[in-house]
Design a protein around this motif. Sequence first.
Motif, PDB file in Angstrom:
ATOM      1  N   VAL A 242       0.854  -1.196   0.000  1.00  0.00           N
ATOM      2  CA  VAL A 242       0.000   0.000   0.000  1.00  0.00           C
ATOM      3  C   VAL A 242       0.885   1.239   0.000  1.00  0.00           C
ATOM      4  CG1 VAL A 242      -1.739   1.323   1.267  1.00  0.00           C
ATOM      5  CG2 VAL A 242      -1.848  -1.187   1.263  1.00  0.00           C
ATOM      6  N   MET A 243       0.548   2.231  -0.834  1.00  0.00           N
ATOM      7  CA  MET A 243       1.271   3.502  -0.834  1.00  0.00           C
ATOM      8  C   MET A 243       0.264   4.646  -0.849  1.00  0.00           C
ATOM      9  SD  MET A 243       4.082   5.065  -3.520  1.00  0.00           S
ATOM     10  CE  MET A 243       2.882   5.324  -4.822  1.00  0.00           C
ATOM     11  N   THR A 244       0.473   5.614   0.025  1.00  0.00           N
ATOM     12  CA  THR A 244      -0.410   6.771   0.105  1.00  0.00           C
ATOM     13  C   THR A 244       0.392   8.032  -0.185  1.00  0.00           C
ATOM     14  OG1 THR A 244      -1.747   5.653   1.789  1.00  0.00           O
ATOM     15  CG2 THR A 244      -2.020   8.034   1.579  1.00  0.00           C
ATOM     16  N   LEU A 245      -0.135   8.864  -1.062  1.00  0.00           N
ATOM     17  CA  LEU A 245       0.557  10.103  -1.418  1.00  0.00           C
ATOM     18  C   LEU A 245      -0.460  11.217  -1.623  1.00  0.00           C
ATOM     19  CD1 LEU A 245       1.646  10.041  -5.148  1.00  0.00           C
ATOM     20  CD2 LEU A 245       0.194   8.275  -4.168  1.00  0.00           C
ATOM     21  N   GLU A 246       0.049  12.417  -1.602  1.00  0.00           N
ATOM     22  CA  GLU A 246      -0.763  13.609  -1.816  1.00  0.00           C
ATOM     23  C   GLU A 246      -1.553  13.495  -3.124  1.00  0.00           C
ATOM     24  OE1 GLU A 246       0.292  18.131  -3.377  1.00  0.00           O
ATOM     25  OE2 GLU A 246       1.856  16.824  -2.568  1.00  0.00           O
ATOM     26  N   ARG A 247      -2.835  13.825  -3.060  1.00  0.00           N
ATOM     27  CA  ARG A 247      -3.650  13.800  -4.277  1.00  0.00           C
ATOM     28  C   ARG A 247      -3.299  14.997  -5.159  1.00  0.00           C
ATOM     29  NH1 ARG A 247     -10.314  13.517  -4.640  1.00  0.00           N
ATOM     30  NH2 ARG A 247     -10.474  13.997  -6.890  1.00  0.00           N
ATOM     31  N   VAL A 248      -3.126  14.734  -6.447  1.00  0.00           N
ATOM     32  CA  VAL A 248      -2.777  15.793  -7.393  1.00  0.00           C
ATOM     33  C   VAL A 248      -4.054  16.301  -8.060  1.00  0.00           C
ATOM     34  CG1 VAL A 248      -1.518  16.349  -9.510  1.00  0.00           C
ATOM     35  CG2 VAL A 248      -0.501  14.821  -7.809  1.00  0.00           C
ATOM     36  N   ASN A 249      -4.296  17.582  -7.964  1.00  0.00           N
ATOM     37  CA  ASN A 249      -5.493  18.185  -8.555  1.00  0.00           C
ATOM     38  C   ASN A 249      -5.160  19.039  -9.773  1.00  0.00           C
ATOM     39  OD1 ASN A 249      -7.576  17.249  -6.661  1.00  0.00           O
ATOM     40  ND2 ASN A 249      -6.455  18.466  -5.160  1.00  0.00           N
ATOM     41  N   GLY A 250      -3.997  18.811 -10.364  1.00  0.00           N
ATOM     42  CA  GLY A 250      -3.583  19.614 -11.510  1.00  0.00           C
ATOM     43  C   GLY A 250      -4.307  19.228 -12.787  1.00  0.00           C
ATOM     44  N   ILE A 251      -3.958  19.906 -13.857  1.00  0.00           N
ATOM     45  CA  ILE A 251      -4.545  19.675 -15.181  1.00  0.00           C
ATOM     46  C   ILE A 251      -3.699  18.635 -15.914  1.00  0.00           C
ATOM     47  CG2 ILE A 251      -5.180  20.750 -17.371  1.00  0.00           C
ATOM     48  CD1 ILE A 251      -5.175  23.448 -15.848  1.00  0.00           C
ATOM     49  N   PRO A 252      -4.300  17.579 -16.486  1.00  0.00           N
ATOM     50  CA  PRO A 252      -3.510  16.635 -17.291  1.00  0.00           C
ATOM     51  C   PRO A 252      -2.778  17.372 -18.402  1.00  0.00           C
ATOM     52  CG  PRO A 252      -5.704  15.759 -16.888  1.00  0.00           C
ATOM     53  CD  PRO A 252      -5.721  17.195 -16.405  1.00  0.00           C
ATOM     54  N   ILE A 253      -1.535  17.017 -18.633  1.00  0.00           N
ATOM     55  CA  ILE A 253      -0.713  17.810 -19.547  1.00  0.00           C
ATOM     56  C   ILE A 253      -1.173  17.700 -20.998  1.00  0.00           C
ATOM     57  CG2 ILE A 253       1.056  16.088 -20.112  1.00  0.00           C
ATOM     58  CD1 ILE A 253       3.091  18.502 -19.550  1.00  0.00           C
ATOM     59  N   ASN A 254      -1.982  16.700 -21.320  1.00  0.00           N
ATOM     60  CA  ASN A 254      -2.466  16.602 -22.701  1.00  0.00           C
ATOM     61  C   ASN A 254      -3.846  17.246 -22.886  1.00  0.00           C
ATOM     62  OD1 ASN A 254      -3.814  14.713 -21.180  1.00  0.00           O
ATOM     63  ND2 ASN A 254      -3.602  13.037 -22.655  1.00  0.00           N
ATOM     64  N   ASP A 255      -4.366  17.920 -21.850  1.00  0.00           N
ATOM     65  CA  ASP A 255      -5.649  18.624 -21.958  1.00  0.00           C
ATOM     66  C   ASP A 255      -5.366  20.070 -22.373  1.00  0.00           C
ATOM     67  OD1 ASP A 255      -8.155  19.734 -21.720  1.00  0.00           O
ATOM     68  OD2 ASP A 255      -8.613  18.798 -19.790  1.00  0.00           O
ATOM     69  N   ARG A 256      -5.186  20.275 -23.667  1.00  0.00           N
ATOM     70  CA  ARG A 256      -4.756  21.575 -24.170  1.00  0.00           C
ATOM     71  C   ARG A 256      -5.798  22.668 -23.926  1.00  0.00           C
ATOM     72  NH1 ARG A 256      -2.098  21.319 -30.019  1.00  0.00           N
ATOM     73  NH2 ARG A 256      -1.558  23.425 -29.321  1.00  0.00           N
ATOM     74  N   GLU A 257      -7.070  22.312 -24.007  1.00  0.00           N
ATOM     75  CA  GLU A 257      -8.113  23.315 -23.794  1.00  0.00           C
ATOM     76  C   GLU A 257      -8.100  23.819 -22.355  1.00  0.00           C
ATOM     77  OE1 GLU A 257     -11.907  21.901 -25.005  1.00  0.00           O
ATOM     78  OE2 GLU A 257     -11.327  21.616 -27.110  1.00  0.00           O
ATOM     79  N   ALA A 258      -7.982  22.905 -21.398  1.00  0.00           N
ATOM     80  CA  ALA A 258      -7.959  23.312 -19.982  1.00  0.00           C
ATOM     81  C   ALA A 258      -6.707  24.123 -19.677  1.00  0.00           C
ATOM     82  CB  ALA A 258      -8.027  22.083 -19.081  1.00  0.00           C
ATOM     83  N   LEU A 259      -5.581  23.752 -20.276  1.00  0.00           N
ATOM     84  CA  LEU A 259      -4.345  24.503 -20.064  1.00  0.00           C
ATOM     85  C   LEU A 259      -4.482  25.922 -20.610  1.00  0.00           C
ATOM     86  CD1 LEU A 259      -1.733  21.751 -21.006  1.00  0.00           C
ATOM     87  CD2 LEU A 259      -2.248  22.590 -18.713  1.00  0.00           C
ATOM     88  N   ALA A 260      -5.091  26.042 -21.791  1.00  0.00           N
ATOM     89  CA  ALA A 260      -5.278  27.366 -22.384  1.00  0.00           C
ATOM     90  C   ALA A 260      -6.232  28.206 -21.534  1.00  0.00           C
ATOM     91  CB  ALA A 260      -5.810  27.227 -23.811  1.00  0.00           C
ATOM     92  N   ALA A 261      -7.287  27.565 -21.021  1.00  0.00           N
ATOM     93  CA  ALA A 261      -8.249  28.289 -20.187  1.00  0.00           C
ATOM     94  C   ALA A 261      -7.607  28.795 -18.900  1.00  0.00           C
ATOM     95  CB  ALA A 261      -9.435  27.381 -19.864  1.00  0.00           C
ATOM     96  N   ALA A 262      -6.580  28.074 -18.422  1.00  0.00           N
ATOM     97  CA  ALA A 262      -5.878  28.487 -17.206  1.00  0.00           C
ATOM     98  C   ALA A 262      -4.799  29.522 -17.501  1.00  0.00           C
ATOM     99  CB  ALA A 262      -5.259  27.271 -16.527  1.00  0.00           C
ATOM    100  N   GLY A 263      -4.663  29.912 -18.768  1.00  0.00           N
ATOM    101  CA  GLY A 263      -3.685  30.930 -19.140  1.00  0.00           C
ATOM    102  C   GLY A 263      -2.257  30.416 -19.203  1.00  0.00           C
ATOM    103  N   LEU A 264      -2.084  29.108 -19.407  1.00  0.00           N
ATOM    104  CA  LEU A 264      -0.747  28.510 -19.450  1.00  0.00           C
ATOM    105  C   LEU A 264      -0.284  28.357 -20.893  1.00  0.00           C
ATOM    106  CD1 LEU A 264      -1.420  25.800 -16.725  1.00  0.00           C
ATOM    107  CD2 LEU A 264      -0.065  27.885 -16.452  1.00  0.00           C
ATOM    108  N   ARG A 265       0.911  28.841 -21.181  1.00  0.00           N
ATOM    109  CA  ARG A 265       1.455  28.820 -22.540  1.00  0.00           C
ATOM    110  C   ARG A 265       2.138  27.472 -22.815  1.00  0.00           C
ATOM    111  NH1 ARG A 265       5.653  31.918 -23.317  1.00  0.00           N
ATOM    112  NH2 ARG A 265       5.291  32.250 -25.542  1.00  0.00           N
ATOM    113  N   PRO A 266       1.768  26.784 -23.913  1.00  0.00           N
ATOM    114  CA  PRO A 266       2.369  25.494 -24.238  1.00  0.00           C
ATOM    115  C   PRO A 266       3.888  25.525 -24.313  1.00  0.00           C
ATOM    116  CG  PRO A 266       0.446  25.873 -25.604  1.00  0.00           C
ATOM    117  CD  PRO A 266       0.697  27.156 -24.868  1.00  0.00           C
ATOM    118  N   VAL A 267       4.445  26.612 -24.886  1.00  0.00           N
ATOM    119  CA  VAL A 267       5.902  26.686 -25.032  1.00  0.00           C
ATOM    120  C   VAL A 267       6.579  26.684 -23.666  1.00  0.00           C
ATOM    121  CG1 VAL A 267       7.817  28.114 -25.817  1.00  0.00           C
ATOM    122  CG2 VAL A 267       5.799  27.856 -27.258  1.00  0.00           C
TER     123      VAL A 267
END
Length: 514
Positions: A242-267
Amino acid sequence: MAGHLRNVARLLTIARVLARHDALFLLDSLAVLKPVALVARAVSRRAVPGRPGQKLAAAFTDLGPTFIKLGQALSIRADLLGEEIAADLSDLQDALPPFSFTEVRKAVEEELGQPLESLFSSFDETPVAAASIAQVHFAVTAPDAEGRTQEVAVKVLRPGVEEAFRKDVELLHWLARLAEAAQPSTRRLRPVETARAFEDAVVMEMDLRFEAAAACEVAENFADDDDFRVPAIDWMRTGRRVMTLERVNGIPINDREALAAAGLRPVDLVTRVSNAFFRMVFRDGFFHADMHPGNIFVDRDGTIVAVDFGIMGRVDRQTRRHLGEMLLSFLTANYRRAAEVHFEAGWVGADQSVDAFTQACRSIAQPILGRPLAEISIARLLGQLFHVTETFDMHTQPQLLMLQKSMLVSEGVGRTLAPDVNMWEMARPLIESWMADNLGPQARLKDGLTTLGDSIERLPRILAATESTLGKIQSGGLRLDPETVKALRGRKRSWAAALPWVLVLVLGLLLILK
């Protein structure tokens, strides 16, 4: 004898599954197993559409967890299977039906020694992911002494996977030894060493404490890095299964629409991914070997967050220097130097021609490096290089194969985010700085002094061992073990040469009795 029979029985089962998927070419590639493939083809063959690699991936999925992992391992061995099959195996989905929550509860409580409710205030019964080795559930920890809770992800090992793996890996070792004994040409590919490396990797992956430790090591390496981080491990709720770790609530890196909506530049994100991967490989010599999009998230501030540290790679300092100089030589079109590095590293034997190998390096690199910058693939260059090495009797370097595969996956992430950007070019300032620090005169002097210091430190032990050995020789006390003498004499008939016909006989009897 019992072990041989057990392995033969398991091999027959595997052969029939491969035949049902029209994937017996895997056995056909080894002369010693052709009789097995011949009979299995006659009994169970089906016409199945698709490319050979797709058929093999489907067969491995049917064969279960060990073979799913084996398929992933073989996906980096284009030198064994060819690029198309290796590419198809890289798409093998490490997913199986989830096991029951009853089994999850049992594993957690047995491993951590407390009732589930004492450890977690809530625990989602439905897993968010179910793979061949383990599955993952979201949960919230029970309040601590100050009343604080934390959202976590809990990874639980699949029941029975360890025993199933033990039986299958015993077969893989047996086949590797058989291949080396009956088909000496395979020794260049190091099947026995490869089987051992595969076993070591999966054994570590099945002990979740090792994955937790790997995550902590990478976290320490990037403690001062604002662009990359690793989820924190909850060691109080972590054990072998069993392994327990902090839950990650970030945006999947291949979700380009969500990344753009968050104002994050692909480059910017490509730069951060490439820099993180480069630092892992060259600065630390310890890298995440499975950085596919499902394992990479992006925080709202643009920080890259990696998960799943079950598959890791290590590259020692000397290999890093050779690799760095080789890549620099290719990028500057100094093909002679690229070839010389292979000889200096011992990857190509001294009996081979440097001039011929220089020509081979040029033939590989120019079609790739001559493309537009955004299309240049360093991973493809390395893959092509490893593919032609049979001509020069170059021994397989498993650590470089894993690195090449990891580069390929990382390049895929970069192209998904920003197709017109070359991630290695963006990391070039780091590469040049690292080269200056590690390939310059001062670095070589430092390495030389370190090596000299290590040799001086070992000298007393070497002298003591030599003195002991000479004493035994003089007193007549040094003798070879009888089994060693027997092995040195050799046998008139190799068991490996006879085994194919034994297998045919066994298969024939099974068909008669069926």
